[in-house]
Design an enzyme around this catalytic site. Structure first.
Site, PDB file in Angstrom:
ATOM      1  CB  CYS A  99      75.542 -56.412 -51.338  1.00 45.53           C
ATOM      2  SG  CYS A  99      74.008 -56.061 -52.225  1.00 45.53           S
ATOM      3  CG  HIS A 392      72.020 -60.702 -50.566  1.00 42.87           C
ATOM      4  ND1 HIS A 392      73.014 -60.415 -49.653  1.00 42.87           N
ATOM      5  CD2 HIS A 392      72.008 -59.655 -51.446  1.00 42.87           C
ATOM      6  CE1 HIS A 392      73.572 -59.258 -49.968  1.00 42.87           C
ATOM      7  NE2 HIS A 392      72.975 -58.772 -51.041  1.00 42.87           N
ATOM      8  CB  CYS A 422      79.396 -57.185 -56.646  1.00 43.13           C
ATOM      9  SG  CYS A 422      77.881 -58.191 -56.551  1.00 43.13           S
TER      10      CYS A 422
END
EC number: 2.3.1.16
Length: 436
Positions: A99, A392, A422
């Site tokens: 991510c 996302h 994160c």
């Protein structure tokens, strides 16, 4: 305070972020259904270059990322160069940091700028949760390899006879950590329990995210940084993100059942970020190169930090670990920040990191620091909403956050902004940005 590490070239140039752009973000299997990540990347980079009117030969490097990779195009960066009319001699390579992938892409281009090997580059990422590399079972894969080496038809038939019906079933991409078998949502549940984060708190954060994002769109704040996407069969363009719930109420969130720990959990589909398709990119240059071209930078990259922790327990604490390092390298404290933008993978993860940033005990016992990083001021935090609302697309989120934060800093007259995330594998990323 530890060592300050200025991000400047040998000539003293700062690292300028000249422009940034993204596609609208679309929920899985909606507007971008059937559009591969590579095409989304070409779409955003092509439009970014067209808007800035920067000659193609000025861009000397393109670093791009994709988390859910397609086997037929493993180097998405090079495909973007070849598919957008950029100079064929433009260096291009791909990165992956889950991510935090476009954070890594930005850092890599910045390092090339500081080393003096380039003066301008593009960094970004794209992902599609709608176009996935559907695989085959391990047994079928092995048989297919053996069949390819078999010399006779009887040998091939004998190999195929070993297979059962279940071996022929397609295998979707794994959603769990390779090393632990834990899903991201399982880790979010761990964190909710470890840090005493309630369902009500998670739902409230998710609701806040959607409200802020809806307001940002209604006030026209995102118009400059989000392109209009035209998708086959070109009947209806996609102008805005399609995940944002502008008219929801807290009562709506309370209706959903837990998605991971069905009996005792608090993490739901509504207080988590959804699977999403999209792409985002930024142009970086040395400060002097931007001046040569008559470009006014959005802002500057002041510092960055990457961290890693164990994956078995509460592994989504990247912001709590990477933020103090990034601030230290920038020579700043939390109180110096104008804006704080944290990736909202899950409301539970976000709230846990906020809690630990302000924890003296965590700083002392875990980080080995004398004082807490600092309390997160709600008036500075995710002021335009976050990933729970926008969605996302894994590799694109960092570039979205950087562009969004710099635009908002400029609207506020400048200052410093923190962007942090994160990532799977216990990874974390943080960057300090500066706008004038």
């Amino acid at each position: 305070m530890g060592q300050v590490l200025p991000l400047v070239t040998r000539q003293g140039d700062r690292i300028a972020i000249v422009s940034g752009l993204r596609t609208p973000f679309a929920r899985q299997a909606t507007a971008f259904h059937g559009i591969p990540a590579g095409d989304l990347g070409k779409m955003v980079v092509g439009e970014l270059l067209a808007r800035t009117e920067i000659p193609a030969e000025v861009i000397e490097q393109l670093v791009f990322g994709q988390v859910v990779q397609m086997p037929e195009a493993p180097n998405i960066a090079r495909e973007i160069v070849l598919g957008t009319g950029m100079n064929v001699h433009t260096d291009a390579y791909s990165v992956s940091r889950a991510c935090a992938t476009s954070f890594q892409a930005v850092a890599n281009v910045a390092e090339s700028l500081m080393a003096g090997t380039i003066r301008a580059g593009i960094a970004g990422g794209a992902d599609s949760s709608s176009v996935l590399p559907i695989g085959v079972s391990k047994k079928l894969a092995r048989v297919l390899v053996d069949v390819n080496k078999a010399r006779t038809m009887s040998q091939r038939l004998k190999l195929f006879s070993r297979l059962r019906l279940r071996d022929l079933m397609p295998v979707p991409p794994a959603v769990a950590e390779y090393s632990t078998g834990l899903r991201m949502g399982d880790t979010a549940e761990q964190m909710a329990k470890t840090y005493g984060i309630t369902r009500e708190q998670q739902d409230a954060l998710a609701h806040r995210s959607h409200q802020r994002a809806a307001q940002a769109w209604s006030e026209g704040k995102l118009k400059e940084e989000v392109m209009t996407a035209f998708i086959p069969p070109y009947k209806q363009p996609l102008v805005e993100d399609n995940n944002i719930r502008g008219n929801s109420s807290l009562a709506d969130y309370a209706k959903l059942r837990p998605a991971f720990d069905r009996k005792h959990g608090t993490v739901t589909a509504a207080n988590s970020t959804p699977l999403t398709d999209g792409a985002a990119a930024v142009i970086l240059m040395t400060e002097s190169r931007a001046k040569e071209l008559g470009l006014v930078p959005l802002g500057y990259l002041r510092s960055y930090a990457f961290t890693a922790i164990d994956v078995w327990q509460d592994m989504l604490l990247g912001p709590a670990w990477s933020t103090p390092l990034a601030l230290e390298r920038a020579g700043l404290t939390m109180s110096d920040l104008t804006l704080i933008d944290m990736h909202e993978a899950f409301a539970a993860q976000t709230l846990a990191n906020i809690q630990l940033l302000g924890s003296e005990r965590f700083a002392r016992d875990v980080l080995g620091r004398a004082h807490a990083t600092g309390e997160v001021d709600d008036s500075k935090f995710n002021v335009l909403g976050g990933s729970i609302a926008y969605g996302h697309p894994f590799a694109a989120t960092g570039a979205r956050m950087i562009t969004q934060t710099l635009h908002e800093l400029r609207r506020r007259g400048g200052g410093f902004g923190l962007v942090t995330a994160c990532a799977a594998g216990g990874l974390g990323a943080a960057m300090v940005l500066e706008a004038e």
